[in-house]
Design a protein around this motif. Sequence first.
Motif, PDB file in Angstrom:
ATOM      1  N   ALA A  44      27.294  -8.203 -35.390  1.00 13.97           N
ATOM      2  CA  ALA A  44      27.766  -8.121 -34.004  1.00 13.97           C
ATOM      3  C   ALA A  44      26.682  -8.590 -33.040  1.00 13.97           C
ATOM      4  O   ALA A  44      26.977  -9.242 -32.025  1.00 13.97           O
ATOM      5  N   LYS A  45      25.427  -8.291 -33.347  1.00 15.66           N
ATOM      6  CA  LYS A  45      24.333  -8.774 -32.497  1.00 15.66           C
ATOM      7  C   LYS A  45      24.263 -10.299 -32.529  1.00 15.66           C
ATOM      8  O   LYS A  45      24.023 -10.946 -31.496  1.00 15.66           O
ATOM      9  N   TYR A  46      24.477 -10.878 -33.691  1.00 10.25           N
ATOM     10  CA  TYR A  46      24.514 -12.336 -33.801  1.00 10.25           C
ATOM     11  C   TYR A  46      25.681 -12.912 -32.993  1.00 10.25           C
ATOM     12  O   TYR A  46      25.531 -13.903 -32.268  1.00 10.25           O
ATOM     13  N   VAL A  47      26.838 -12.263 -33.092  1.00  6.12           N
ATOM     14  CA  VAL A  47      28.023 -12.747 -32.371  1.00  6.12           C
ATOM     15  C   VAL A  47      27.806 -12.672 -30.869  1.00  6.12           C
ATOM     16  O   VAL A  47      28.214 -13.574 -30.126  1.00  6.12           O
ATOM     17  N   TYR A  48      27.154 -11.601 -30.392  1.00  9.18           N
ATOM     18  CA  TYR A  48      26.842 -11.544 -28.959  1.00  9.18           C
ATOM     19  C   TYR A  48      26.084 -12.800 -28.530  1.00  9.18           C
ATOM     20  O   TYR A  48      26.361 -13.382 -27.473  1.00  9.18           O
ATOM     21  N   ASN A  49      25.129 -13.226 -29.335  1.00  9.42           N
ATOM     22  CA  ASN A  49      24.352 -14.415 -28.991  1.00  9.42           C
ATOM     23  C   ASN A  49      25.215 -15.667 -28.930  1.00  9.42           C
ATOM     24  O   ASN A  49      24.917 -16.596 -28.172  1.00  9.42           O
ATOM     25  N   LEU A  50      26.295 -15.705 -29.716  1.00  8.74           N
ATOM     26  CA  LEU A  50      27.215 -16.841 -29.644  1.00  8.74           C
ATOM     27  C   LEU A  50      27.909 -16.884 -28.287  1.00  8.74           C
ATOM     28  O   LEU A  50      28.024 -17.949 -27.668  1.00  8.74           O
ATOM     29  N   TYR A  51      28.399 -15.737 -27.815  1.00  8.18           N
ATOM     30  CA  TYR A  51      29.020 -15.687 -26.488  1.00  8.18           C
ATOM     31  C   TYR A  51      28.029 -16.198 -25.442  1.00  8.18           C
ATOM     32  O   TYR A  51      28.372 -17.029 -24.591  1.00  8.18           O
ATOM     33  N   GLN A  52      26.811 -15.661 -25.487  1.00 13.27           N
ATOM     34  CA  GLN A  52      25.808 -16.026 -24.491  1.00 13.27           C
ATOM     35  C   GLN A  52      25.505 -17.523 -24.554  1.00 13.27           C
ATOM     36  O   GLN A  52      25.424 -18.199 -23.530  1.00 13.27           O
ATOM     37  N   HIS A  53      25.369 -18.048 -25.760  1.00 12.36           N
ATOM     38  CA  HIS A  53      25.051 -19.467 -25.934  1.00 12.36           C
ATOM     39  C   HIS A  53      26.167 -20.353 -25.397  1.00 12.36           C
ATOM     40  O   HIS A  53      25.919 -21.301 -24.631  1.00 12.36           O
ATOM     41  N   TYR A  54      27.387 -20.067 -25.802  1.00 13.06           N
ATOM     42  CA  TYR A  54      28.494 -20.943 -25.412  1.00 13.06           C
ATOM     43  C   TYR A  54      28.733 -20.912 -23.907  1.00 13.06           C
ATOM     44  O   TYR A  54      28.937 -21.960 -23.281  1.00 13.06           O
ATOM     45  N   PHE A  55      28.722 -19.737 -23.300  1.00 11.53           N
ATOM     46  CA  PHE A  55      28.948 -19.693 -21.849  1.00 11.53           C
ATOM     47  C   PHE A  55      27.792 -20.328 -21.089  1.00 11.53           C
ATOM     48  O   PHE A  55      28.008 -21.054 -20.115  1.00 11.53           O
ATOM     49  N   THR A  56      26.582 -20.082 -21.522  1.00 17.82           N
ATOM     50  CA  THR A  56      25.438 -20.692 -20.848  1.00 17.82           C
ATOM     51  C   THR A  56      25.506 -22.211 -20.919  1.00 17.82           C
ATOM     52  O   THR A  56      25.057 -22.912 -20.000  1.00 17.82           O
ATOM     53  N   ASN A  57      26.113 -22.732 -21.978  1.00 21.46           N
ATOM     54  CA  ASN A  57      26.197 -24.172 -22.160  1.00 21.46           C
ATOM     55  C   ASN A  57      27.536 -24.767 -21.751  1.00 21.46           C
ATOM     56  O   ASN A  57      27.821 -25.925 -22.069  1.00 21.46           O
ATOM     57  N   GLY A  58      28.376 -23.990 -21.038  1.00 19.71           N
ATOM     58  CA  GLY A  58      29.465 -24.620 -20.315  1.00 19.71           C
ATOM     59  C   GLY A  58      30.884 -24.371 -20.733  1.00 19.71           C
ATOM     60  O   GLY A  58      31.795 -24.971 -20.150  1.00 19.71           O
ATOM     61  N   VAL A  59      31.162 -23.490 -21.727  1.00 22.73           N
ATOM     62  CA  VAL A  59      32.566 -23.303 -22.088  1.00 22.73           C
ATOM     63  C   VAL A  59      33.322 -22.560 -21.000  1.00 22.73           C
ATOM     64  O   VAL A  59      32.758 -21.770 -20.245  1.00 22.73           O
ATOM     65  N   ASN A  60      34.620 -22.821 -20.969  1.00 20.81           N
ATOM     66  CA  ASN A  60      35.516 -22.140 -20.036  1.00 20.81           C
ATOM     67  C   ASN A  60      36.258 -20.980 -20.681  1.00 20.81           C
ATOM     68  O   ASN A  60      36.851 -20.153 -19.979  1.00 20.81           O
ATOM     69  N   ALA A  61      36.259 -20.937 -22.024  1.00 22.62           N
ATOM     70  CA  ALA A  61      36.978 -19.874 -22.731  1.00 22.62           C
ATOM     71  C   ALA A  61      36.306 -19.610 -24.074  1.00 22.62           C
ATOM     72  O   ALA A  61      35.678 -20.509 -24.650  1.00 22.62           O
ATOM     73  N   TYR A  62      36.485 -18.388 -24.564  1.00 20.14           N
ATOM     74  CA  TYR A  62      35.903 -17.987 -25.841  1.00 20.14           C
ATOM     75  C   TYR A  62      36.993 -17.319 -26.667  1.00 20.14           C
ATOM     76  O   TYR A  62      37.619 -16.350 -26.223  1.00 20.14           O
ATOM     77  N   ILE A  63      37.195 -17.829 -27.884  1.00 19.69           N
ATOM     78  CA  ILE A  63      38.296 -17.361 -28.729  1.00 19.69           C
ATOM     79  C   ILE A  63      37.743 -16.712 -29.996  1.00 19.69           C
ATOM     80  O   ILE A  63      36.990 -17.341 -30.749  1.00 19.69           O
ATOM     81  N   TYR A  64      38.140 -15.456 -30.204  1.00 26.44           N
ATOM     82  CA  TYR A  64      37.796 -14.777 -31.437  1.00 26.44           C
ATOM     83  C   TYR A  64      38.681 -15.333 -32.558  1.00 26.44           C
ATOM     84  O   TYR A  64      39.693 -15.986 -32.300  1.00 26.44           O
ATOM     85  N   TRP A  65      38.320 -15.072 -33.807  1.00 23.09           N
ATOM     86  CA  TRP A  65      39.096 -15.557 -34.938  1.00 23.09           C
ATOM     87  C   TRP A  65      40.148 -14.498 -35.285  1.00 23.09           C
ATOM     88  O   TRP A  65      41.126 -14.359 -34.569  1.00 23.09           O
ATOM     89  N   ASN A  66      39.975 -13.720 -36.330  1.00 19.07           N
ATOM     90  CA  ASN A  66      41.004 -12.747 -36.711  1.00 19.07           C
ATOM     91  C   ASN A  66      40.883 -11.468 -35.890  1.00 19.07           C
ATOM     92  O   ASN A  66      39.876 -10.760 -35.990  1.00 19.07           O
ATOM     93  N   MET A  67      41.911 -11.177 -35.138  1.00 16.55           N
ATOM     94  CA  MET A  67      41.908  -9.983 -34.298  1.00 16.55           C
ATOM     95  C   MET A  67      42.051  -8.718 -35.138  1.00 16.55           C
ATOM     96  O   MET A  67      41.402  -7.703 -34.880  1.00 16.55           O
ATOM     97  N   VAL A  68      42.930  -8.754 -36.154  1.00 19.26           N
ATOM     98  CA  VAL A  68      43.239  -7.596 -36.988  1.00 19.26           C
ATOM     99  C   VAL A  68      43.293  -8.052 -38.442  1.00 19.26           C
ATOM    100  O   VAL A  68      43.913  -9.071 -38.747  1.00 19.26           O
ATOM    101  N   LEU A  69      42.658  -7.292 -39.335  1.00 25.37           N
ATOM    102  CA  LEU A  69      42.739  -7.553 -40.772  1.00 25.37           C
ATOM    103  C   LEU A  69      42.656  -6.235 -41.531  1.00 25.37           C
ATOM    104  O   LEU A  69      42.244  -5.207 -40.987  1.00 25.37           O
ATOM    105  N   GLU A  70      43.008  -6.285 -42.791  1.00 23.79           N
ATOM    106  CA  GLU A  70      42.740  -5.160 -43.672  1.00 23.79           C
ATOM    107  C   GLU A  70      41.232  -5.078 -43.947  1.00 23.79           C
ATOM    108  O   GLU A  70      40.506  -6.048 -43.718  1.00 23.79           O
TER     109      GLU A  70
END
Length: 449
Positions: free
Chosen positions: A315-341
């Motif tokens: 989760a700490k790594y994933v936080y850095n992905l959000y920060q990286h992508y928004f800092t570099n210009g994305v307009n939206a961020y999409i998670y992959w699987n919302m719900v799984l077993e």
Amino acid sequence: MSNQTIQWFSTSKAKAWQSQAHHLTDTQESANLILTGETYQLVEGFGGCFNELGYVALNHLEKDDRDRVLHSLFHPEGEHKFTICRLPIGASDYALEWYSHNETDGDVEMKHFSIERDQQYLIPFIREALQLNPDLKLFASPWSPPTWMKSPKAYNYGTLRWEKDILKAYALYFVKFVQAYREAGITIHQIHVQNEVIADQKFPSCVWTGEQLREFIRDYLGPAFEEHGLDTEIWLGTINAPDPWEELMKKTSTGFDEYAHTVLSDPQAYKYIKGVGYQWAGKNAIQRTVASYPELRYMQTENECGNGENSWDYAKYVYNLYQHYFTNGVNAYIYWNMVLEPKGKSTWGWEQNSMITVDPTDRKPVLNPEYYVMKHFSHFVLPGARRIGLRGSWTGNAVAFQNTDGQRVLVIANPFKESRVLNLSIGETTHRLELELEPESFNTMVIPS
């Protein structure tokens, strides 16, 4: 200003979403993070992907829990307020089995095209989301074309047969998909040409070159959408460009030059393209693409998926992905699987993370750490917000936004194993917000206008 109340929400490994209020105060301490007056890209929103295995997991829940999970994801007053979501065209690697919407060999006129399979899982899932948020935007991409259009003839591996009648038929395949969903009462707002253009995988996939994407969009897909009067946007995605250092060992191209730049530098292809979708190693190309084509829109199209452990460290790594992508210009961020077993095993054996897991035995939702990473952004950063500037030593761990009502939202992580003090300044002022950030925590500060 000095009496202004700031809402602060914090998540650590031990405790999720702790809330408290603080006030700006006068202080002589130097700010180590300043919200500047600079404004950057518009935010279109957040979301996840509709997949068959996700719907199966969701349906293990009792009705009350199921309703709460759906509300938390999609309702405009829910915890995540999703506004833009993805779905596959045919099977993704999280389908129950592999399929396309037309496996009739040689049917270039698409007479046998059908979304009947989607009526079992994807369409009911999407309709429930739309009932909670009728303004939800949808984008779609194939993992594989129909097998008879590929060489070799298989869902996994291979490439599209580069023959004029096949290319024309494949463009028509996209048209039929948009039309069929419209007839089912669902608007497809964007088409992304291929999931992971360089993924030659044992799950449904298809490899493309930049030159092929350019030709297909320019000469087939764009004209087909025009011919049939579709207003669905065409996006150049999803690009999982190679890591530049790995690619440099083999040749001198990068994801930017080989894919985005190759396509977008062609005026006739460019005129059809509204945005670029990047995921996985595409994070290494997005900065150059945004710098070269700032007028386009950008999206992080698939959150990196982990190994099914749903660990705090990931989760700490994933936080850095959000920060990286928004800092570099994305307009939206999409998670992959919302719900799984639990363990999140795909049909081809890969175990992946999800925001929520549901054990079919106890039938209870478990909110994983990445559920809260998403919530720290999507709960307060609303469509129409703009990313705003930061300055100071915490900048590399933070990203800030301003909503249309003037409310500012700062999301910041403390990556250290000990607590650290944040001295936040709202512009050039002696007023400071002094907060002690817990070790290895995610934090959101909501600052009124």
